[in-house]
Scaffold this active site. Structure first.
Site, short mmCIF file in Angstrom:
data_model
loop_
_atom_site.label_atom_id
_atom_site.label_comp_id
_atom_site.label_asym_id
_atom_site.label_seq_id
_atom_site.Cartn_x
_atom_site.Cartn_y
_atom_site.Cartn_z
N TYR A 187 0.41 -1.37 0.24
CA TYR A 187 -0.13 -0.40 -0.13
C TYR A 187 1.37 1.34 0.23
O TYR A 187 0.33 2.30 -1.00
CB TYR A 187 -1.24 0.39 1.16
CG TYR A 187 -2.49 -0.73 1.34
CD1 TYR A 187 -2.00 -1.57 1.10
CD2 TYR A 187 -3.46 0.08 0.82
CE1 TYR A 187 -3.52 -2.73 0.48
CE2 TYR A 187 -4.32 -0.94 1.22
CZ TYR A 187 -4.46 -1.96 0.87
OH TYR A 187 -5.71 -2.95 0.69
N LYS A 240 3.87 -15.30 3.51
CA LYS A 240 3.77 -16.31 1.84
C LYS A 240 5.09 -16.56 1.88
O LYS A 240 6.19 -16.19 0.80
CB LYS A 240 3.22 -15.42 0.75
CG LYS A 240 3.09 -16.00 -0.58
CD LYS A 240 2.36 -17.72 -0.76
CE LYS A 240 2.20 -17.89 -2.11
NZ LYS A 240 1.59 -19.31 -2.17
N ASP A 269 -2.24 -18.70 1.13
CA ASP A 269 -3.78 -19.06 0.52
C ASP A 269 -3.89 -19.98 1.12
O ASP A 269 -5.46 -20.06 0.97
CB ASP A 269 -2.51 -19.65 -1.03
CG ASP A 269 -1.48 -20.93 -0.63
OD1 ASP A 269 -0.99 -20.68 0.37
OD2 ASP A 269 -0.75 -21.25 -1.88
N ASP A 292 -6.12 -7.33 3.98
CA ASP A 292 -7.17 -6.46 3.43
C ASP A 292 -7.95 -7.83 3.14
O ASP A 292 -9.12 -7.70 3.39
CB ASP A 292 -6.55 -5.07 2.11
CG ASP A 292 -7.60 -4.98 1.72
OD1 ASP A 292 -8.78 -4.64 2.06
OD2 ASP A 292 -8.09 -5.20 0.67
N ASP A 316 -12.24 -9.32 4.91
CA ASP A 316 -13.17 -9.60 4.04
C ASP A 316 -13.81 -10.64 3.99
O ASP A 316 -15.01 -11.01 4.06
CB ASP A 316 -13.03 -9.17 2.54
CG ASP A 316 -13.28 -7.54 1.99
OD1 ASP A 316 -13.12 -6.83 3.92
OD2 ASP A 316 -14.10 -7.13 1.38
C1 IPM Z 1 -10.11 -1.59 4.13
C2 IPM Z 1 -10.06 -0.93 2.24
C3 IPM Z 1 -9.34 -0.30 2.43
C4 IPM Z 1 -8.38 -0.61 1.73
C5 IPM Z 1 -9.48 0.93 1.26
C6 IPM Z 1 -11.25 1.38 1.11
C7 IPM Z 1 -8.79 1.68 0.66
O1 IPM Z 1 -10.60 -2.06 1.59
O2 IPM Z 1 -9.97 -0.76 4.86
O3 IPM Z 1 -10.06 -2.40 3.68
O4 IPM Z 1 -7.81 -1.83 0.81
O5 IPM Z 1 -7.45 -0.92 3.41
MG MG Z 2 -10.36 -3.84 3.05
#
Ligand code: IPM
Ligand code: MG
Length: 357
Positions: A141, A191, A223, A247, A251
């Site tokens: 990032y 990894k 993975d 990240d 999710d």
């Molecule tokens: C998160 C989001 C952010 C990230 C984006 C919106 C920049 O996906 O907070 O997980 O990738 O960190």
């Molecule tokens: Mg995210």
């Protein structure tokens, strides 16, 4: 006592969910006699439209002079074609970097009332209670060099994955400390079979682990972790991992609980911590009263706990979420027509949660 909170509603459903969080704070100040002083700031597309940058200096100033930051969400199709430095998402990256928020805590816990809402079988998600500790200010990032350049007659995209020992050490410490307050297990995800940064990551996390003999440490390739999260997610207590892996895995972990609309997060490490729902700005449902405010309100609970040490208040917020869900109240993301549930708007859900406190 007064706590000063910088509130950044942002874009899409951000302002809607933030409004419900403010209702809850208002209710808390009535019930617990604790004053919250709110100062709003512009961030993301909302800031781009007014001042032309995603993270105005004024917003940073408000954040730095507050005790904590509460953010809704940023981003939307209107700004998707902006060049990188003028994308709404840059506000988030800027806040993380400028406030020194290197540790992102994303808990994923299944509420018993929502066992049926997960896309996975009940038996698999029943005992899910995990915490993703994501490194937030390093890795791909932020690594330099980065950009799109021309080389040999074509465009080439470049990003750099880079981690120093001290960056790995400090995030590992956060993970082990968090594990001590939970079930005392850390799984470090990397990894290391391919990436040198991961080999260093593994070495440094192991060295930190030796300082925490009471917390067993395991390592897992990313993975495999992605697979284990849907195969047997209850095996995890604390997962610690680098920025991009975190990240993606957070999710995935969020979805175990039925909806990404449930998951809060805390970003710590600097003088002022930031709290935000894990979900994005959901432009497809913005302005329709369909958004689930629970992730934002659960983020308020984390704020009360971590920034203000208001444990009873945090408990009260978390209990209100449980009781409202147990009563069958649902926003659209969780609602199942065939059952005895009641479908609520964003605002009605906020009222129900505030009233339950
Ligand atoms: C998160 C989001 C952010 C990230 C984006 C919106 C920049 O996906 O907070 O997980 O990738 O960190
Ligand atoms: Mg995210």
């Amino acid at each position: 006592m007064t706590s000063k909170i910088a509130v950044l509603p942002g874009d899409g459903i951000g302002p809607e969910v933030i409004q419900e969080a403010l209702k809850v704070l208002q209710r808390l100040s009535t019930v617990f006699k604790h004053d919250f002083h709110i100062e709003e700031g512009l961030a993301g597309g909302a800031a781009l439209d007014v001042v032309g940058v995603p993270l105005p200096e004024e917003t940073l100033k408000i954040c730095r002079s507050s005790d904590a930051v509460l953010l809704g969400a940023v981003g939307g199709p209107k700004w998707d074609t902006n060049p990188s430095p003028l994308k709404p998402e840059r506000a988030l990256l800027g806040l993380r970097k400028e406030l020194g928020l290197y540790a992102n805590l994303r808990p994923a816990k299944i509420y018993s009332a929502l066992l049926n809402a997960s896309s996975l079988k009940k038996e698999i998600v029943r005992n899910v209670d995990l915490l993703v500790v994501r490194e937030l200010t390093g890795g791909l990032y932020f690594g330099e060099p980065r950009g799109i350049e021309r080389s040999h007659g074509q465009e080439v995209g470049v990003n750099t994955l880079r981690y120093s020992e001290s960056e790995i050490d400090r995030i590992a410490v956060v993970a082990f400390e968090a594990a001590r307050k939970r079930r005392k297990q850390v799984c470090s995800v990397d990894k290391a079979n391919i990436l040198e940064t991961s080999q260093l990551w593994r070495k440094v996390v192991s060295a930190v682990g030796e300082r925490y003999p009471d917390v067993p440490l395991t390592h897992m390739y990313v993975d495999n972790c992605a697979m284990q999260l849907v195969r047997n997610p209850a095996q995890f207590d604390v997962i610690v991992t680098e920025n991009l892996f975190g990240d993606i895995l957070s999710d995935e972990a969020a979805m175990l609980t039925g909806s990404i609309g449930m998951l809060p997060s805390a970003s710590l490490g600097g003088n002022v911590a930031m709290y935000e729902p894990v979900h994005g700005s959901a432009p497809d449902i913005a302005g329709q009263g369909k958004a689930n405010p629970i992730a934002t309100i659960a983020s308020v609970a984390m704020m009360l706990r971590y920034s203000f040490n208001l444990q009873a208040e945090a408990d009260a917020v978390e209990r209100s979420i449980e009781s409202v869900l147990a009563a069958g109240l649902r926003t659209g993301d969780l609602y199942q027509t065939s059952s005895s549930e009641t479908l609520l708007t964003t605002s009605a859900m906020g009222d129900a949660l505030a009233n339950a406190i």
